[in-house]
Design a protein around this motif. Structure first.
Motif, PDB file in Angstrom:
ATOM      1  N   GLU A   1       9.337 -12.482  -1.829  1.00  0.00           N
ATOM      2  CA  GLU A   1       8.030 -12.358  -2.471  1.00  0.00           C
ATOM      3  C   GLU A   1       6.908 -12.505  -1.443  1.00  0.00           C
ATOM      4  O   GLU A   1       5.952 -11.729  -1.431  1.00  0.00           O
ATOM      5  N   ARG A   2       7.032 -13.461  -0.544  1.00  0.00           N
ATOM      6  CA  ARG A   2       6.031 -13.682   0.495  1.00  0.00           C
ATOM      7  C   ARG A   2       5.950 -12.464   1.429  1.00  0.00           C
ATOM      8  O   ARG A   2       4.878 -11.991   1.770  1.00  0.00           O
ATOM      9  N   ARG A   3       7.110 -11.963   1.832  1.00  0.00           N
ATOM     10  CA  ARG A   3       7.155 -10.777   2.699  1.00  0.00           C
ATOM     11  C   ARG A   3       6.514  -9.580   2.002  1.00  0.00           C
ATOM     12  O   ARG A   3       5.754  -8.812   2.603  1.00  0.00           O
ATOM     13  N   PHE A   4       6.815  -9.405   0.725  1.00  0.00           N
ATOM     14  CA  PHE A   4       6.251  -8.304  -0.049  1.00  0.00           C
ATOM     15  C   PHE A   4       4.729  -8.396  -0.090  1.00  0.00           C
ATOM     16  O   PHE A   4       4.030  -7.406   0.145  1.00  0.00           O
ATOM     17  N   HIS A   5       4.202  -9.578  -0.386  1.00  0.00           N
ATOM     18  CA  HIS A   5       2.750  -9.740  -0.482  1.00  0.00           C
ATOM     19  C   HIS A   5       2.072  -9.538   0.869  1.00  0.00           C
ATOM     20  O   HIS A   5       0.980  -8.958   0.944  1.00  0.00           O
ATOM     21  N   ASP A   6       2.705  -9.988   1.946  1.00  0.00           N
ATOM     22  CA  ASP A   6       2.157  -9.764   3.287  1.00  0.00           C
ATOM     23  C   ASP A   6       2.111  -8.274   3.605  1.00  0.00           C
ATOM     24  O   ASP A   6       1.118  -7.765   4.136  1.00  0.00           O
ATOM     25  N   LEU A   7       3.174  -7.567   3.276  1.00  0.00           N
ATOM     26  CA  LEU A   7       3.241  -6.130   3.552  1.00  0.00           C
ATOM     27  C   LEU A   7       2.254  -5.365   2.670  1.00  0.00           C
ATOM     28  O   LEU A   7       1.550  -4.469   3.147  1.00  0.00           O
ATOM     29  N   ALA A   8       2.158  -5.713   1.404  1.00  0.00           N
ATOM     30  CA  ALA A   8       1.246  -5.024   0.485  1.00  0.00           C
ATOM     31  C   ALA A   8      -0.208  -5.233   0.901  1.00  0.00           C
ATOM     32  O   ALA A   8      -1.056  -4.360   0.678  1.00  0.00           O
ATOM     33  N   ALA A   9      -0.530  -6.365   1.519  1.00  0.00           N
ATOM     34  CA  ALA A   9      -1.893  -6.614   1.995  1.00  0.00           C
ATOM     35  C   ALA A   9      -2.219  -5.764   3.220  1.00  0.00           C
ATOM     36  O   ALA A   9      -3.389  -5.524   3.511  1.00  0.00           O
ATOM     37  N   GLN A  10      -1.212  -5.282   3.935  1.00  0.00           N
ATOM     38  CA  GLN A  10      -1.431  -4.460   5.129  1.00  0.00           C
ATOM     39  C   GLN A  10      -1.534  -2.969   4.795  1.00  0.00           C
ATOM     40  O   GLN A  10      -1.860  -2.171   5.664  1.00  0.00           O
ATOM     41  N   LEU A  11      -1.250  -2.625   3.551  1.00  0.00           N
ATOM     42  CA  LEU A  11      -1.251  -1.221   3.132  1.00  0.00           C
ATOM     43  C   LEU A  11      -2.445  -0.943   2.236  1.00  0.00           C
ATOM     44  O   LEU A  11      -2.857  -1.798   1.449  1.00  0.00           O
ATOM     45  N   ARG A  12      -2.991   0.260   2.341  1.00  0.00           N
ATOM     46  CA  ARG A  12      -4.172   0.662   1.582  1.00  0.00           C
ATOM     47  C   ARG A  12      -3.753   1.490   0.369  1.00  0.00           C
ATOM     48  O   ARG A  12      -2.854   2.318   0.454  1.00  0.00           O
ATOM     49  N   CYS A  13      -4.436   1.268  -0.747  1.00  0.00           N
ATOM     50  CA  CYS A  13      -4.214   2.109  -1.928  1.00  0.00           C
ATOM     51  C   CYS A  13      -4.755   3.500  -1.620  1.00  0.00           C
ATOM     52  O   CYS A  13      -5.903   3.645  -1.211  1.00  0.00           O
ATOM     53  N   VAL A  14      -3.940   4.516  -1.810  1.00  0.00           N
ATOM     54  CA  VAL A  14      -4.345   5.874  -1.455  1.00  0.00           C
ATOM     55  C   VAL A  14      -5.344   6.462  -2.449  1.00  0.00           C
ATOM     56  O   VAL A  14      -6.017   7.433  -2.138  1.00  0.00           O
ATOM     57  N   GLN A  15      -5.489   5.858  -3.605  1.00  0.00           N
ATOM     58  CA  GLN A  15      -6.461   6.335  -4.579  1.00  0.00           C
ATOM     59  C   GLN A  15      -7.777   5.573  -4.454  1.00  0.00           C
ATOM     60  O   GLN A  15      -8.840   6.175  -4.408  1.00  0.00           O
ATOM     61  N   CYS A  16      -7.702   4.254  -4.380  1.00  0.00           N
ATOM     62  CA  CYS A  16      -8.918   3.433  -4.342  1.00  0.00           C
ATOM     63  C   CYS A  16      -9.618   3.523  -2.996  1.00  0.00           C
ATOM     64  O   CYS A  16     -10.831   3.482  -2.928  1.00  0.00           O
ATOM     65  N   GLN A  17      -8.863   3.571  -1.931  1.00  0.00           N
ATOM     66  CA  GLN A  17      -9.334   3.739  -0.565  1.00  0.00           C
ATOM     67  C   GLN A  17     -10.052   2.531   0.009  1.00  0.00           C
ATOM     68  O   GLN A  17     -10.229   2.442   1.199  1.00  0.00           O
ATOM     69  N   ASN A  18     -10.521   1.609  -0.795  1.00  0.00           N
ATOM     70  CA  ASN A  18     -11.173   0.443  -0.235  1.00  0.00           C
ATOM     71  C   ASN A  18     -10.475  -0.844  -0.677  1.00  0.00           C
ATOM     72  O   ASN A  18     -11.015  -1.924  -0.513  1.00  0.00           O
ATOM     73  N   GLN A  19      -9.313  -0.722  -1.237  1.00  0.00           N
ATOM     74  CA  GLN A  19      -8.545  -1.879  -1.670  1.00  0.00           C
ATOM     75  C   GLN A  19      -7.152  -1.806  -1.081  1.00  0.00           C
ATOM     76  O   GLN A  19      -6.611  -0.731  -0.855  1.00  0.00           O
ATOM     77  N   SER A  20      -6.602  -2.993  -0.874  1.00  0.00           N
ATOM     78  CA  SER A  20      -5.226  -3.014  -0.398  1.00  0.00           C
ATOM     79  C   SER A  20      -4.297  -2.674  -1.555  1.00  0.00           C
ATOM     80  O   SER A  20      -4.691  -2.695  -2.726  1.00  0.00           O
ATOM     81  N   LEU A  21      -3.079  -2.400  -1.212  1.00  0.00           N
ATOM     82  CA  LEU A  21      -2.066  -2.096  -2.225  1.00  0.00           C
ATOM     83  C   LEU A  21      -1.868  -3.306  -3.140  1.00  0.00           C
ATOM     84  O   LEU A  21      -1.606  -3.153  -4.325  1.00  0.00           O
ATOM     85  N   ALA A  22      -2.038  -4.491  -2.582  1.00  0.00           N
ATOM     86  CA  ALA A  22      -1.866  -5.716  -3.368  1.00  0.00           C
ATOM     87  C   ALA A  22      -2.999  -5.912  -4.367  1.00  0.00           C
ATOM     88  O   ALA A  22      -2.792  -6.457  -5.448  1.00  0.00           O
ATOM     89  N   ASP A  23      -4.209  -5.470  -4.024  1.00  0.00           N
ATOM     90  CA  ASP A  23      -5.383  -5.720  -4.866  1.00  0.00           C
ATOM     91  C   ASP A  23      -5.652  -4.646  -5.899  1.00  0.00           C
ATOM     92  O   ASP A  23      -6.377  -4.880  -6.851  1.00  0.00           O
ATOM     93  N   SER A  24      -5.109  -3.455  -5.718  1.00  0.00           N
ATOM     94  CA  SER A  24      -5.446  -2.320  -6.570  1.00  0.00           C
ATOM     95  C   SER A  24      -4.711  -2.366  -7.904  1.00  0.00           C
ATOM     96  O   SER A  24      -3.551  -2.764  -7.982  1.00  0.00           O
ATOM     97  N   ASN A  25      -5.408  -1.911  -8.945  1.00  0.00           N
ATOM     98  CA  ASN A  25      -4.800  -1.794 -10.270  1.00  0.00           C
ATOM     99  C   ASN A  25      -4.505  -0.346 -10.641  1.00  0.00           C
ATOM    100  O   ASN A  25      -4.131  -0.068 -11.779  1.00  0.00           O
TER     101      ASN A  25
END
Length: 160
Positions: free
Chosen positions: A47-71
């Motif tokens: 879970e920790r690894r997943f959240h770290d990785l998701a914070a390093q990736l950008r949502c391709v639709q939102c463009q200004n949010q990380s994958l972790a933050d986007s809905n």
């Protein structure tokens, strides 16, 4: 006269019904198509690894949010895909390479420094440098204008 009045009443009720239905369509469109189940992690480390990785990736639709933050729906799908790749044994570098192959360097919050991203990395410095040159030019121009202008009586001041 009575049939006309009842016809108007019926058409008015139909119109009201159509308006009510049309008004409810935007609310229906905002409902998710499917109710996603929460992500299932094997342990806290995953879970920790997943959240770290998701914070390093950008949502391709939102463009200004990380994958972790986007809905966004695509962000939910990508989170599921990232977790699935993790559970298949892929390391973070392989997962990032997979996403870059699909979506380009944009999907990374810190894209690698390469000829295609020089402007992305150096752009802020170029803008800062250009702004500094404009300020220096304005200051020099004003200094020349003040030095070239002869003093007036208002500048010298009068004796009282």
């Amino acid at each position: 006269m009575r049939p006309v009045r009842s016809a108007l009443l019926r058409s008015g009720l139909r119109g009201l019904l159509v308006l009510l239905l049309a008004g409810s369509l935007p609310g229906l469109a905002q409902q998710p198509l499917h109710d996603p189940k929460p992500l299932q992690f094997r342990d806290r480390a995953e879970e920790r690894r997943f959240h770290d990785l998701a914070a390093q990736l950008r949502c391709v639709q939102c463009q200004n949010q990380s994958l972790a933050d986007s809905n966004a729906q695509i962000a939910q799908d990508l989170r599921r895909e990232v977790l699935q790749l993790m559970q298949q044994g892929h390391d973070d570098t392989q997962i990032k390479r997979f996403l870059v192959a699909r979506y380009g360097d944009f999907v990374l919050y810190q894209p690698p420094l390469q000829p295609g991203t020089w402007l992305l990395w150096g752009g802020p410095l170029l803008v800062l440098g250009a702004g500094a040159l404009v300020v220096v030019g304005i200051v020099r121009r004003r200094a020349r204008t003040v030095a070239a202008a002869p003093p007036t009586s208002a500048d010298v001041g009068e004796d009282w």
